[in-house]
Design a protein around this motif. Structure first.
Motif, PDB file in Angstrom:
ATOM      1  N   ASP A   1      39.498  45.938  36.894  1.00  0.00           N
ATOM      2  CA  ASP A   1      38.301  44.992  37.026  1.00  0.00           C
ATOM      3  C   ASP A   1      36.898  45.652  36.857  1.00  0.00           C
ATOM      4  OD1 ASP A   1      36.317  43.212  37.665  1.00  0.00           O
ATOM      5  OD2 ASP A   1      37.773  41.934  38.931  1.00  0.00           O
TER       6      ASP A   1
ATOM      7  N   GLU B   1      39.231  37.167  30.482  1.00  0.00           N
ATOM      8  CA  GLU B   1      40.055  36.380  31.396  1.00  0.00           C
ATOM      9  C   GLU B   1      41.276  35.913  30.832  1.00  0.00           C
ATOM     10  OE1 GLU B   1      40.831  35.601  35.354  1.00  0.00           O
ATOM     11  OE2 GLU B   1      38.868  36.269  34.842  1.00  0.00           O
ATOM     12  N   ASP B   2      41.088  35.402  29.587  1.00  0.00           N
ATOM     13  CA  ASP B   2      42.485  34.692  28.876  1.00  0.00           C
ATOM     14  C   ASP B   2      43.525  35.641  28.323  1.00  0.00           C
ATOM     15  OD1 ASP B   2      40.584  35.647  27.035  1.00  0.00           O
ATOM     16  OD2 ASP B   2      40.881  34.058  25.489  1.00  0.00           O
TER      17      ASP B   2
ATOM     18  N   LEU C   1      44.269  38.452  30.481  1.00  0.00           N
ATOM     19  CA  LEU C   1      44.296  39.223  31.579  1.00  0.00           C
ATOM     20  C   LEU C   1      45.813  39.179  31.954  1.00  0.00           C
ATOM     21  CD1 LEU C   1      43.444  40.968  34.085  1.00  0.00           C
ATOM     22  CD2 LEU C   1      43.014  38.951  35.433  1.00  0.00           C
TER      23      LEU C   1
ATOM     24  N   TYR D   1      37.437  43.260  32.166  1.00  0.00           N
ATOM     25  CA  TYR D   1      38.680  43.846  32.320  1.00  0.00           C
ATOM     26  C   TYR D   1      38.941  45.013  31.530  1.00  0.00           C
ATOM     27  CZ  TYR D   1      39.514  39.663  35.340  1.00  0.00           C
ATOM     28  OH  TYR D   1      39.405  38.617  36.016  1.00  0.00           O
TER      29      TYR D   1
END
Length: 111
Positions: free
Chosen positions: A90, A64-65, A67, A24
C-alpha cells in the motif's frame, strides 16, 4: 544500508503514477522466482515467460479494482519456502498487504 529500514516507497520507478490513481505497488523478487506459474493462474496481471521460465507482472502499480487478484498471486507464490516473492504494498502507508508472512506489514523482501 546498515540498520536503516528499506521502505517500499524507496524501491522502483521515480515516474510512478499518482498514488490516488494507483495506490498499490508490486515489488517482485525476480531473482528468487522459479517459475511455478501459480501467480499467472490466479491473476491477469501475471504472465509466465516461457523463454525465461520466470513470472513477470504486466504492471507494477495497480488500482483498487486490480488489488484482489494481485494479492491472491502473492499469497499462492510458493517461492522462498512459501513466503513468496511477490509483494503487494500500500503506497499510502508503505505496508505490505501480501504476503505479509510476519503479520506486521513490514516488507518481507530478501535482498
Amino acid at each position: 544500508m546498515g540498520d536503516d529500514v528499506l521502505r517500499p516507497s524507496d524501491v522502483g520507478d521515480s515516474d510512478a503514477p499518482p498514488v490516488a490513481d494507483k495506490p498499490y505497488k508490486i515489488i517482485f523478487e525476480a531473482n528468487k522466482c522459479f517459475g511455478a506459474g501459480k501467480c499467472a493462474e490466479v491473476s491477469s496481471n501475471w504472465d509466465l515467460d516461457l523463454d525465461t521460465g520466470l513470472a513477470r507482472p504486466k504492471t507494477y502499480y495497480v488500482a483498487e479494482d486490480d488489488l484482489d487478484h494481485n494479492v491472491r498471486a502473492a499469497e499462492v507464490c510458493p517461492a522462498k519456502k512459501g513466503r513468496g516473492v511477490i509483494h503487494v504494498i500500500d503506497r499510502r502507508t508503505d505496508e505490505e498487504i501480501a504476503p505479509d508472512p510476519d503479520g506486521d506489514g513490514s516488507l518481507s523482501v530478501d535482498w
